[in-house]
Design an enzyme around this catalytic site. Sequence first.
Site, PDB file in Angstrom:
ATOM      1  N   SER A 111       5.302   8.129  -3.294  1.00 51.93           N
ATOM      2  CA  SER A 111       4.364   7.458  -2.407  1.00 51.93           C
ATOM      3  C   SER A 111       3.875   8.432  -1.351  1.00 51.93           C
ATOM      4  CB  SER A 111       5.066   6.279  -1.729  1.00 51.93           C
ATOM      5  OG  SER A 111       4.363   5.853  -0.596  1.00 51.93           O
ATOM      6  N   ASP A 154      -3.937   1.865  -2.823  1.00 48.23           N
ATOM      7  CA  ASP A 154      -3.938   3.264  -3.258  1.00 48.23           C
ATOM      8  C   ASP A 154      -4.817   3.573  -4.463  1.00 48.23           C
ATOM      9  OD1 ASP A 154      -2.028   3.263  -1.305  1.00 48.23           O
ATOM     10  OD2 ASP A 154      -0.421   4.086  -2.533  1.00 48.23           O
ATOM     11  N   LYS A 155      -4.645   2.838  -5.562  1.00 52.01           N
ATOM     12  CA  LYS A 155      -5.338   3.194  -6.806  1.00 52.01           C
ATOM     13  C   LYS A 155      -6.764   2.679  -6.844  1.00 52.01           C
ATOM     14  CE  LYS A 155      -1.448   4.943  -7.619  1.00 52.01           C
ATOM     15  NZ  LYS A 155      -0.838   4.361  -6.413  1.00 52.01           N
ATOM     16  N   CYS A 189      -3.582  -4.956   2.037  1.00 46.76           N
ATOM     17  CA  CYS A 189      -4.565  -3.910   1.740  1.00 46.76           C
ATOM     18  C   CYS A 189      -5.890  -4.496   1.256  1.00 46.76           C
ATOM     19  CB  CYS A 189      -4.031  -2.961   0.668  1.00 46.76           C
ATOM     20  SG  CYS A 189      -2.385  -2.308   0.965  1.00 46.76           S
TER      21      CYS A 189
END
Length: 567
Positions: A474, A126-127, A52
């Site tokens: 998730s 994600d965060k 990512c």
Amino acid sequence: MTELDKRHRSSIYDSMVKSPNRAMLRATGMTDKDFETSIVGVISTWAENTPCNIHLHDFGKLAKEGVKSAGAWPVQFGTITVADGIAMGTPGMRFSLTSRDIIADSIEAAMSGHNVDAFVAIGGCDKNMPGSMIAIANMDIPAIFAYGGTIAPGNLDGKDIDLVSVFEGIGKWNHGDMTAEDVKRLECNACPGPGGCGGMYTANTMATAIEVLGMSLPGSSSHPAESADKKEDIEAAGRAVVKMLELGLKPSDILTREAFEDAITVTMALGGSTNATLHLLAIAHAANVDLSLEDFNTIQERVPHLADLKPSGQYVFQDLYEVGGVPAVMKYLLANGFLHGDRITCTGKTVAENLADFADLTPGQKVIMPLENPKRADGPLIILNGNLAPDGAVAKVSGVKVRRHVGPAKVFDSEEDAIQAVLTDEIVDGDVVVVRFVGPKGGPGMPEMLSLSSMIVGKGQGDKVALLTDGRFSGGTYGLVVGHIAPEAQDGGPIAYLRTGDIVTVDQDTKEISMAVSEEELEKRKAETTLPPLYSRGVLGKYAYIVSSASRGAVTDFWNMDKSGKK
């Protein structure tokens, strides 16, 4: 706007008494001419631990080129990331949501501590996205978010696969439907290169939401990580943030109530992650915009689910890019009255003006269903209420055929215990698996349950066993799952007093989540129960003591609120 106006923060270094400060900056390459220009930060969550983020340092250099070509002085910074897919199912998962607020705080500290006039934040996992946006909203200086892009799908025997395929493979292996070698082949082919997880999971959901909010460049959220379009949009973000400076355009001009309504609308239409509720609430809080869980239900009831994207569909996010991307979806929704076209964005143009430059969805494409024949008539993210979750809970019901589930609870105080029960076939059809004391305070950190939910789906029980938790799921999760139950067990919410064998009802039509336990019995159980103490060491200890309920975004700065709810 004057040059001095564009240097609304860095001009602090101009005075004679700041000569020592300038001496330090000269060592980084600045010259007399550079001190006359704006200073623009470029901060990324680059790290080598995850696909990512592994490419984000190079993307930071591209953004710097954009800043420099627009006449400003770029300065590159780094901050942290926690990779959900690597932390999943381990104690490290407690640090995932915690990292969102650390990212926000560290960006604010670095950008404010160095008096930058504007900045570009680049994220991939994600965060990273909500963390960056919380900082952007809190600081309210010209800023743009740039997404690192989605990963390409893996391929095995001619079929597209992704990381969730591997998680589900564990359940299939445990059920005897896959060999260990089959799972190894999935493992070795699921992630072919850099980029965020490839379905409509949390990273792509939040990148999309930020584009819809107007805080990243049009089209950028759906550009794949390895595409030429992605490299171009990263460099363009550097130029665009300098343009924001010239226009005097700030996040508070963009992050309006209407912007959040549109972000929720597109999230519903694309079948986004349950985490969008948590993160949009947190970003709205930072932006001083009044947003609640009920707003999600209001929009859910009028917006159909159109996208046939994973986890419940068959396509990956790169497929959406190939048929027009997020702008084509927005253009379709705008034309049919679902979006606010007149609000301003980071380009200095309105939503409608931005979308006019983009093509419609590719004729004959199958990724986005027509409004006349949607995947689901209303949105797939539902807020449930009832005596098990008085402050709300979040369910994602895309791909779920069962509209009402009533069954006996099997209660666990950790995900590890629940996983063991699944692996040893203690969970039978009709059960309601409950994992508690894993909320924002109880985890601490509100870990995700993808390992557990994927095992249940992999064993063929996705429509037969409900999974409830005060933790999270998730974006790759689907099935009969309900998360974010509030109040959480650690705060003495009703879920703390649920017992194995109690009958639990989950109904997506009535939006009910309840337990067949009387008020009298509940009070008796409260008197008999001692809640565990809060975790008290290190960063998780700090987090547990200050984090809010999930129903308010699990934010960490509620202590200074006045009666209006403003910070």
